[in-house]
Scaffold this motif. Structure first.
Motif, short mmCIF file in Angstrom:
data_model
loop_
_atom_site.label_atom_id
_atom_site.label_comp_id
_atom_site.label_asym_id
_atom_site.label_seq_id
_atom_site.Cartn_x
_atom_site.Cartn_y
_atom_site.Cartn_z
N SER A 67 31.43 30.65 11.67
CA SER A 67 31.74 31.18 10.35
C SER A 67 32.30 32.59 10.49
CB SER A 67 30.50 31.17 9.46
OG SER A 67 29.49 31.98 10.03
N GLY A 68 33.09 32.97 9.51
CA GLY A 68 33.67 34.31 9.50
C GLY A 68 34.87 34.47 10.41
N VAL A 69 35.54 33.38 10.75
CA VAL A 69 36.72 33.49 11.61
C VAL A 69 37.75 34.42 10.98
CG1 VAL A 69 38.62 32.25 12.74
CG2 VAL A 69 36.36 31.20 12.62
N HIS A 70 37.92 34.31 9.67
CA HIS A 70 38.90 35.18 8.98
C HIS A 70 38.56 36.66 9.16
CE1 HIS A 70 35.68 34.80 6.03
NE2 HIS A 70 36.15 35.87 5.42
N GLU A 71 37.28 36.97 9.37
CA GLU A 71 36.87 38.36 9.51
C GLU A 71 37.24 38.95 10.87
OE1 GLU A 71 32.70 38.15 8.69
OE2 GLU A 71 33.02 37.79 6.55
N VAL A 72 37.41 38.11 11.89
CA VAL A 72 37.75 38.63 13.22
C VAL A 72 39.21 38.37 13.59
CG1 VAL A 72 35.40 38.39 14.08
CG2 VAL A 72 37.03 36.57 14.49
N LEU A 73 39.90 37.56 12.78
CA LEU A 73 41.27 37.17 13.12
C LEU A 73 42.18 38.37 13.32
CD1 LEU A 73 43.09 34.71 13.57
CD2 LEU A 73 43.63 34.77 11.14
N LEU A 74 42.15 39.31 12.42
CA LEU A 74 43.03 40.48 12.49
C LEU A 74 42.79 41.27 13.78
CD1 LEU A 74 45.20 41.97 10.87
CD2 LEU A 74 43.37 43.32 9.85
N LYS A 90 56.01 36.03 11.46
CA LYS A 90 54.67 36.37 11.96
C LYS A 90 53.75 36.72 10.80
CE LYS A 90 52.03 39.28 15.09
NZ LYS A 90 52.06 40.25 16.17
N ILE A 91 54.25 37.49 9.84
CA ILE A 91 53.43 37.87 8.69
C ILE A 91 53.02 36.63 7.90
CG2 ILE A 91 53.45 39.07 6.47
CD1 ILE A 91 55.24 41.21 7.87
N VAL A 92 53.97 35.75 7.63
CA VAL A 92 53.67 34.52 6.89
C VAL A 92 52.69 33.65 7.69
CG1 VAL A 92 54.64 32.37 5.98
CG2 VAL A 92 55.81 34.54 5.56
N GLY A 93 52.90 33.56 9.00
CA GLY A 93 51.99 32.79 9.84
C GLY A 93 50.59 33.35 9.82
N TYR A 94 50.47 34.67 9.90
CA TYR A 94 49.15 35.30 9.85
C TYR A 94 48.47 35.05 8.50
CZ TYR A 94 45.49 38.66 9.11
OH TYR A 94 44.28 39.20 8.78
N GLU A 95 49.21 35.27 7.42
CA GLU A 95 48.64 35.07 6.08
C GLU A 95 48.17 33.62 5.88
OE1 GLU A 95 47.85 37.22 3.70
OE2 GLU A 95 48.61 38.93 4.81
N THR A 96 48.94 32.68 6.40
CA THR A 96 48.56 31.27 6.30
C THR A 96 47.31 30.99 7.13
OG1 THR A 96 50.86 30.64 5.93
CG2 THR A 96 49.36 28.89 6.65
N ALA A 97 47.29 31.48 8.36
CA ALA A 97 46.12 31.28 9.23
C ALA A 97 44.88 31.93 8.63
CB ALA A 97 46.40 31.84 10.62
N PHE A 98 45.03 33.13 8.10
CA PHE A 98 43.90 33.82 7.48
C PHE A 98 43.37 33.01 6.30
CE2 PHE A 98 41.94 36.54 4.33
CZ PHE A 98 41.07 37.33 5.08
N LEU A 148 43.65 29.80 5.70
CA LEU A 148 43.01 28.57 6.16
C LEU A 148 41.63 28.86 6.75
CD1 LEU A 148 43.16 25.53 6.50
CD2 LEU A 148 44.37 25.91 8.64
N CYS A 149 41.53 29.90 7.55
CA CYS A 149 40.23 30.27 8.14
C CYS A 149 39.24 30.65 7.04
CB CYS A 149 40.39 31.40 9.14
SG CYS A 149 41.23 30.91 10.67
N TYR A 150 39.71 31.37 6.03
CA TYR A 150 38.85 31.74 4.90
C TYR A 150 38.40 30.47 4.17
CZ TYR A 150 37.08 34.12 0.78
OH TYR A 150 36.28 34.58 -0.22
N HIS A 151 39.33 29.56 3.96
CA HIS A 151 39.04 28.29 3.28
C HIS A 151 37.98 27.50 4.04
CE1 HIS A 151 39.85 24.75 0.84
NE2 HIS A 151 40.11 24.04 1.92
N LEU A 152 38.08 27.46 5.35
CA LEU A 152 37.09 26.74 6.16
C LEU A 152 35.70 27.35 6.06
CD1 LEU A 152 39.12 25.96 9.39
CD2 LEU A 152 38.19 24.29 7.78
N GLY A 153 35.66 28.65 5.81
CA GLY A 153 34.36 29.33 5.75
C GLY A 153 33.79 29.44 4.35
N TRP A 159 45.82 32.52 17.03
CA TRP A 159 47.00 33.37 17.24
C TRP A 159 48.10 32.65 18.02
CZ3 TRP A 159 48.83 37.45 14.94
CH2 TRP A 159 47.97 38.24 14.18
N GLU A 160 47.73 31.65 18.82
CA GLU A 160 48.74 30.89 19.55
C GLU A 160 49.62 30.08 18.60
OE1 GLU A 160 49.47 30.90 22.90
OE2 GLU A 160 48.07 32.61 22.92
N CYS A 161 49.15 29.86 17.38
CA CYS A 161 49.91 29.10 16.37
C CYS A 161 50.77 30.01 15.50
CB CYS A 161 48.95 28.32 15.47
SG CYS A 161 47.90 27.16 16.36
N ILE A 162 50.60 31.31 15.62
CA ILE A 162 51.34 32.28 14.81
C ILE A 162 52.56 32.73 15.60
CG2 ILE A 162 51.22 34.56 13.73
CD1 ILE A 162 48.18 34.03 13.35
#
Length: 137
Positions: A113-120, A62-70, A72-77, A12-15
């Motif tokens: 694992s599952g970072v995308h699941e807790v990001l929101l 912020k929305i674009v940043g969140y969608e990008t972070a989500f 990427l986190c999904y991709h990593l998992g 979130w510090e990157c968003i």
């Protein structure tokens, strides 16, 4: 707090923070160039000239940043689903994970694992990316 939540909080510090739109006018002053993202300033300037408020631009960022972070986190998992559009068969032999690393030995101690699941749920505003108010067009 669990390790995965700490990592998500760091993401979130990157968003961009929608509460701070001061950057919008500064970016709008950047001249255009052929460098990577060289059209950043002109795009923001055009948005402002068309009547889009700095606050709206900051929310959009912020929305674009969140969608990008989500994403990427999904991709990593989920490295298995990451090869769908690759023509190179060698890509299917790759796998990656996000690991917690021991600060002393620099050795992996466990996968996150599952970072995308807790990001929101880690949205610093507590609104889980919901708008402050409903926007009608």
């Amino acid at each position: 707090m669990e390790n995965i939540e700490i990592f998500a909080r760091g993401v979130w510090e990157c968003i961009p923070d929608e509460e701070d739109s001061s950057w919008v006018r500064n970016i709008a002053e950047l001249p255009g160039s052929t460098k990577p993202a060289g059209d950043y300033g002109p795009i923001i300037k055009e948005m402002l000239s068309r009547g889009i408020s700095a606050d709206t631009i900051a929310r959009f960022a912020k929305i674009v940043g969140y969608e990008t972070a989500f994403g990427l986190c999904y991709h990593l998992g989920d490295s298995t689903g990451s090869y769908e559009n690759f023509e190179d068969d060698e890509a299917e032999e790759l796998d990656w994970k996000l690991y917690l690393v021991d600060p002393v030995t620099d050795e992996p101690t466990g996968a996150l694992s599952g970072v995308h699941e807790v990001l929101l749920s880690m949205d610093p505003t507590g609104r889980q990316m919901r708008p402050k108010t409903i926007v009608e067009c």
